[in-house]
Design a protein around this motif. Structure first.
Motif, PDB file in Angstrom:
ATOM      1  N   GLU A 318      -2.092  -9.212 -10.185  1.00 30.16           N
ATOM      2  CA  GLU A 318      -1.209  -8.786  -9.086  1.00 30.16           C
ATOM      3  C   GLU A 318      -1.939  -7.921  -8.058  1.00 30.16           C
ATOM      4  O   GLU A 318      -1.308  -7.286  -7.218  1.00 30.16           O
ATOM      5  CB  GLU A 318       0.001  -8.055  -9.652  1.00 30.16           C
ATOM      6  N   THR A 322      -0.158  -6.615  -4.604  1.00 30.37           N
ATOM      7  CA  THR A 322       0.034  -5.178  -4.424  1.00 30.37           C
ATOM      8  C   THR A 322      -0.532  -4.722  -3.093  1.00 30.37           C
ATOM      9  O   THR A 322       0.073  -3.898  -2.393  1.00 30.37           O
ATOM     10  CB  THR A 322      -0.629  -4.408  -5.583  1.00 30.37           C
ATOM     11  N   ASP A 325       1.721  -5.880  -0.240  1.00 28.38           N
ATOM     12  CA  ASP A 325       2.911  -5.028  -0.159  1.00 28.38           C
ATOM     13  C   ASP A 325       2.717  -3.884   0.831  1.00 28.38           C
ATOM     14  O   ASP A 325       3.662  -3.400   1.432  1.00 28.38           O
ATOM     15  CB  ASP A 325       3.182  -4.416  -1.537  1.00 28.38           C
ATOM     16  N   ALA A 328      -0.554   0.508  -1.149  1.00 30.49           N
ATOM     17  CA  ALA A 328      -0.948   0.174  -2.518  1.00 30.49           C
ATOM     18  C   ALA A 328      -1.523   1.381  -3.249  1.00 30.49           C
ATOM     19  O   ALA A 328      -2.319   2.144  -2.698  1.00 30.49           O
ATOM     20  CB  ALA A 328      -1.981  -0.947  -2.496  1.00 30.49           C
TER      21      ALA A 328
END
Length: 374
Positions: A318, A322, A325, A328
């Motif tokens: 991931e 991440t 997003d 992080a």
């Protein structure tokens, strides 16, 4: 003089009508959601009192004429002005082929969306009294016909002329390739340098000389705000990649000349094809991450042996989601110290921002924040 306006940024749409989609087992782009996700975003944005919308490139998946035509018709129905620039996916070839439009065709599709003169693939437009937008083209072709991300000399000369003539106005710049580094050593990293403008230093020098503070980019498919000596590069993630984000921004200038930019990020949570889009998309990205992770671990600067990379890669499943997003926080305490520190360098730690004194704490500005510009 006070100034207030609201606008949105939606990047890397990668629009693909169903009959234009072709599959690749490792693609990160969930283009199956492109049409429905964009329609969902527009449904939200048309409820807001927007002054304009910016689309910083990769409007289509592979520059297909029918996808450009679909977008052109869609944008024409919106109640606010829209401005676009080409991404590498929009003009992948210099001359048209069976799949894609030619490089020179692009402005003709978007004459109502920035390109009033379709014979020039960059432009300057008056957005509001005292506010201008410069839309740049960062797609060039070398002598071998290969696409490269840079601004040609003619465009740079033009840019200096229009900046010199706009010194008393607020200027926003939109360009597809990143201008400020969003990843560690992005300009030189063998996996990340293609997302950077090759002559970003030259562009930044011009922007600083004329006091341009805000640049809006795409291409990287991550939520990130990077800063370099007076210039913010606000890159917005892709609408067809996790977390399917877009931004609504408000610029304010008070009667004392203090300026700020409030940024609120949203994400598409659900579409008919994927009712739990966030979870499904994050899993999609993780399922396709292994080849990328092997390259990351075996390339410079880590240069790990393939056997060690294969051991570590599953724990990093991931990693890219991440980063995409934004904000992080990355730590893998069981990793060898050198690898652990390198992976941490991709996170939102304060030591990456010299203007923040307290190191080791997250600087969460990538999604929701207010930038103080003066």
């Amino acid at each position: 003089m006070t100034l207030n306006f609201r606008f949105a940024v939606v990047s890397d749409l990668h629009l693909a009508l169903p009959h234009t989609i072709w599959d690749h087992p490792n693609r990160f782009h969930l283009v199956e959601v492109s049409i429905s996700a964009f329609q969902s975003v527009l449904e939200h944005l048309t409820q807001l009192d927007l002054d304009f919308l910016l689309l910083p490139g990769d409007l289509t998946q592979h520059g297909e004429p029918e996808n450009h035509a679909w977008l052109q018709q869609c944008l024409a129905q919106l109640p606010f002005p829209v401005y676009v620039v080409p991404g590498n996916h929009d003009v992948p070839v210099l001359l048209a082929d069976q799949q894609s439009i030619s490089f020179a065709d692009f402005p003709y599709y978007y004459t109502k969306f920035g390109y009033e003169d379709p014979q020039q693939i960059y432009y300057i437009r008056q957005l509001l009294p005292g506010v201008k937008l410069i839309g740049l083209n960062s797609n060039s072709f070398n002598d071998q016909g290969e696409q490269v991300g840079c601004l040609d000399a003619k465009q740079l000369r033009w840019l200096e002329e229009v900046l010199a003539a706009s010194v008393d106005e607020l200027v926003l710049v939109m360009v597809h390739h990143n201008v400020v580094e969003h990843l560690p050593n992005q300009s030189n990293h063998p996996l990340a340098n293609r997302y950077m403008l090759a002559n970003s230093a030259e562009l930044l020098q011009l922007l600083r000389r004329y006091g341009v503070k805000l640049v809006f980019t795409g291409h990287l498919h991550v939520q990130d705000i990077a800063y370099s000596d007076g210039v913010y590069d606000i890159t917005t993630g892709s609408l067809v990649s996790y977390p399917h984000p877009y931004r609504v921004l408000e610029f304010h200038r008070d009667d004392q000349g203090k300026e700020s930019l409030q940024i609120i990020s949203h994400r598409v949570e659900s579409v008919p094809e994927f009712p739990d889009l966030q979870q499904s998309s994050r899993q999609w990205m993780g399922d396709r991450s292994f080849p990328f992770l092997i390259k990351l671990l075996t390339h410079s600067p880590l240069n790990l042996p393939l056997s060690q990379a294969k051991e570590l890669a599953p724990s990093l499943r991931e990693f890219w989601a991440t980063i995409a997003d934004g904000d992080a926080v990355l730590d893998y305490p069981h990793f060898p110290l050198e690898v652990r520190r390198y992976i941490q360098s991709y996170g939102a730690l304060a030591q990456q921002n010299p203007s923040i004194a307290t190191s080791g704490t997250p600087t969460l500005i990538d999604n929701n924040s207010t930038l103080l510009l003066s």
